[in-house]
Design a protein around this motif. Structure first.
Motif, short mmCIF file in Angstrom:
data_model
loop_
_atom_site.label_atom_id
_atom_site.label_comp_id
_atom_site.label_asym_id
_atom_site.label_seq_id
_atom_site.Cartn_x
_atom_site.Cartn_y
_atom_site.Cartn_z
N MET A 1 48.56 26.94 -32.24
CA MET A 1 47.77 27.32 -33.40
C MET A 1 47.80 26.20 -34.45
SD MET A 1 46.48 30.27 -32.76
CE MET A 1 45.98 30.86 -34.39
N TYR A 2 46.78 26.13 -35.28
CA TYR A 2 46.72 25.12 -36.31
C TYR A 2 46.19 25.73 -37.60
CZ TYR A 2 41.81 25.04 -34.90
OH TYR A 2 40.52 25.40 -34.59
N ASP A 3 46.45 25.04 -38.71
CA ASP A 3 46.00 25.49 -40.02
C ASP A 3 44.48 25.46 -40.05
OD1 ASP A 3 45.43 26.00 -42.62
OD2 ASP A 3 46.73 24.46 -43.46
N ASP A 4 43.88 26.60 -40.31
CA ASP A 4 42.43 26.73 -40.28
C ASP A 4 41.75 25.85 -41.32
OD1 ASP A 4 40.09 27.90 -39.22
OD2 ASP A 4 39.94 29.22 -40.96
N ASN A 5 42.46 25.53 -42.41
CA ASN A 5 41.87 24.76 -43.49
C ASN A 5 42.37 23.31 -43.54
OD1 ASN A 5 40.33 26.95 -44.60
ND2 ASN A 5 42.25 27.80 -45.39
N ASP A 59 32.91 27.66 -36.65
CA ASP A 59 33.64 26.92 -37.66
C ASP A 59 32.98 25.60 -38.03
OD1 ASP A 59 35.49 28.90 -37.80
OD2 ASP A 59 37.04 27.88 -36.65
N LEU A 60 32.43 24.92 -37.04
CA LEU A 60 31.87 23.59 -37.29
C LEU A 60 30.73 23.63 -38.30
CD1 LEU A 60 32.29 20.67 -36.43
CD2 LEU A 60 30.62 21.02 -34.61
N LEU A 61 30.03 24.76 -38.38
CA LEU A 61 28.93 24.89 -39.33
C LEU A 61 29.44 25.01 -40.77
CD1 LEU A 61 26.57 27.39 -37.45
CD2 LEU A 61 26.45 24.91 -37.54
N GLN A 62 30.73 25.19 -40.93
CA GLN A 62 31.33 25.32 -42.26
C GLN A 62 32.07 24.06 -42.68
OE1 GLN A 62 33.61 29.09 -42.43
NE2 GLN A 62 32.63 29.62 -40.50
N ASN A 63 32.00 23.02 -41.88
CA ASN A 63 32.80 21.82 -42.15
C ASN A 63 32.16 20.88 -43.15
OD1 ASN A 63 34.77 22.67 -40.44
ND2 ASN A 63 34.68 20.91 -39.07
N THR A 64 33.01 20.19 -43.89
CA THR A 64 32.62 19.10 -44.76
C THR A 64 33.31 17.83 -44.26
OG1 THR A 64 32.54 18.30 -47.04
CG2 THR A 64 34.51 19.51 -46.39
N PHE A 65 32.74 16.67 -44.58
CA PHE A 65 33.25 15.40 -44.07
C PHE A 65 33.59 14.48 -45.23
CE2 PHE A 65 30.86 17.36 -40.76
CZ PHE A 65 31.44 16.96 -39.57
N PHE A 66 34.65 13.69 -45.06
CA PHE A 66 35.07 12.78 -46.11
C PHE A 66 35.89 11.65 -45.50
CE2 PHE A 66 38.37 15.90 -45.50
CZ PHE A 66 39.56 15.20 -45.63
N GLU A 67 36.10 10.61 -46.28
CA GLU A 67 36.90 9.47 -45.83
C GLU A 67 38.19 9.37 -46.62
OE1 GLU A 67 35.04 5.70 -45.82
OE2 GLU A 67 33.74 6.13 -44.09
N LEU A 68 39.24 8.95 -45.94
CA LEU A 68 40.53 8.72 -46.58
C LEU A 68 41.09 7.42 -45.99
CD1 LEU A 68 42.70 9.79 -48.52
CD2 LEU A 68 43.74 10.97 -46.56
N LYS A 175 37.42 22.01 -32.82
CA LYS A 175 38.76 21.45 -33.03
C LYS A 175 39.53 21.45 -31.71
CE LYS A 175 42.51 20.13 -35.25
NZ LYS A 175 43.49 20.14 -34.18
N ASP A 176 39.37 22.49 -30.92
CA ASP A 176 40.01 22.54 -29.59
C ASP A 176 39.48 21.41 -28.71
OD1 ASP A 176 41.46 24.86 -30.23
OD2 ASP A 176 39.78 26.14 -29.66
N TYR A 177 38.17 21.16 -28.80
CA TYR A 177 37.56 20.09 -28.01
C TYR A 177 38.14 18.73 -28.40
CZ TYR A 177 34.17 16.55 -26.67
OH TYR A 177 33.59 15.40 -26.18
N SER A 281 31.72 21.17 -18.34
CA SER A 281 32.28 22.51 -18.13
C SER A 281 31.53 23.50 -19.00
CB SER A 281 33.77 22.50 -18.49
OG SER A 281 34.27 23.84 -18.55
N SER A 282 31.32 24.71 -18.49
CA SER A 282 30.63 25.75 -19.27
C SER A 282 31.42 26.09 -20.52
CB SER A 282 30.43 27.00 -18.41
OG SER A 282 31.69 27.51 -17.96
N MET A 283 32.73 25.86 -20.51
CA MET A 283 33.57 26.14 -21.67
C MET A 283 33.19 25.25 -22.85
SD MET A 283 37.74 25.87 -21.90
CE MET A 283 37.72 24.11 -21.53
N LEU A 284 32.60 24.06 -22.56
CA LEU A 284 32.27 23.10 -23.61
C LEU A 284 30.87 23.29 -24.17
CD1 LEU A 284 33.77 19.89 -21.98
CD2 LEU A 284 34.86 21.45 -23.60
N GLU A 285 30.12 24.25 -23.70
CA GLU A 285 28.75 24.40 -24.18
C GLU A 285 28.70 24.79 -25.65
OE1 GLU A 285 26.55 27.03 -21.71
OE2 GLU A 285 26.55 25.67 -20.00
#
Length: 285
Positions: A1-5, A59-68, A175-177, A281-285
């Motif tokens: 498991m990982y931190d959702d945020n 989840d991916l539709l809720q993501n924001t992107f940034f640089e660090l 994130k799993d991918y 793999s169908s799992m990656l669709e």
């Protein structure tokens, strides 16, 4: 498991798209548009609700992107803009004119990492006739997933209409991918693949000697497209040939295209690029 945020790195394809985004002076190179012409009874409020539920599911539709420190990251944004679906009335205009006059801005307006990284615009053309424009940033979708997302929307819409909603969260997230990719795609793997393609493409022409009717535009980002219609009889013949040779219709069209380029350029070596689904793999669709 990982931190959702928690923030996490981009996948390899996302990193390439991020790079293209940084050097794109137009700002819309990664816009993926899809337009659906619909006829029939439509409950607009249910469609809007279906879009909102779709965002909750993926989840991916809720993501924001940034640089660090020069490295791009992504993370879930809990303050997502809810105004993701817009609607307008319009009558007595053809589909082509509506696309040209009203949807051009929707399709080509840059996202610039603004949230959300997608837009839905519904236009009511007349009685029981609509145009739905869906534009999404390539960082969070590709051509394959657009079809799946739209299918998901209309499945949710049908369930809401029949009052049988059973929204099942995605079992395998992006994130799993990325975790799976980082495990398998090691530096040794990348070096081996890079060396293969260096040898494969060694000596290949950098450009094609096409017989232009006018001066070639030096801007590689400026292009156009031509749409051709084939007669049904020709398609039927190609399908039969595909079955005879146990190849896909796609391979036949690519072969015809390469032969055309050879005829126009008289070059023995022809290099073309083809998009791939990137899924084994169908799992990656």
């Amino acid at each position: 498991m990982y931190d959702d945020n928690a923030a996490y790195e981009l996948s390899s394809i996302q990193k390439r798209l991020w790079f293209l985004e940084k050097i794109d002076k137009h700002g819309n190179i990664n816009n993926l548009p899809y337009i659906i012409h619909m006829k029939g009874q439509l409950d607009i409020s249910l469609l809007k609700q279906s879009v909102e539920l779709l965002v909750q599911k993926h989840d991916l539709l809720q993501n924001t992107f940034f640089e660090l420190d020069g490295i791009p990251y992504q993370k879930k944004n809990t303050n997502m803009n809810k105004d993701i679906f817009t609607f307008e009335l319009c009558g007595n205009e053809s589909v082509q004119r509506l696309v040209e006059n009203r949807l051009e801005q929707v399709i080509h307006k840059p996202f610039r990492q603004e949230l959300p990284l997608y837009r839905f615009r519904l236009i009511e053309m007349g009685e029981r006739e609509y145009l739905l424009a869906f534009v999404i940033h390539h960082l969070i979708a590709d051509g394959w997933s657009i079809g799946l997302l739209l299918q998901d929307i209309f499945n949710i819409y049908g369930e809401l209409k029949n009052k049988r909603l059973s929204l099942v969260p995605a079992q395998f997230t992006y994130k799993d991918y990325i975790d799976l990719e980082q495990y398998h795609v090691t530096k040794e793997f990348v070096d081996r693949e890079l060396e293969f393609w260096k040898k494969k493409l060694d000596g290949m022409p950098l450009s094609m000697n096409l017989p232009y009717d006018f001066k070639k535009d030096v801007d590689p980002e400026v292009g156009s497209q031509k749409i051709y219609s084939f007669k049904a009889e020709m398609i039927d013949r190609l399908i039969e040939k595909s079955k005879e040779t146990k190849t896909s219709l796609h391979i036949w069209f690519v072969s015809i295209y390469i032969l055309l380029l050879y005829k126009l350029t008289e070059q023995d070596d022809v290099v073309i690029g083809l998009p791939v689904a990137g899924r084994n793999s169908s799992m990656l669709e």
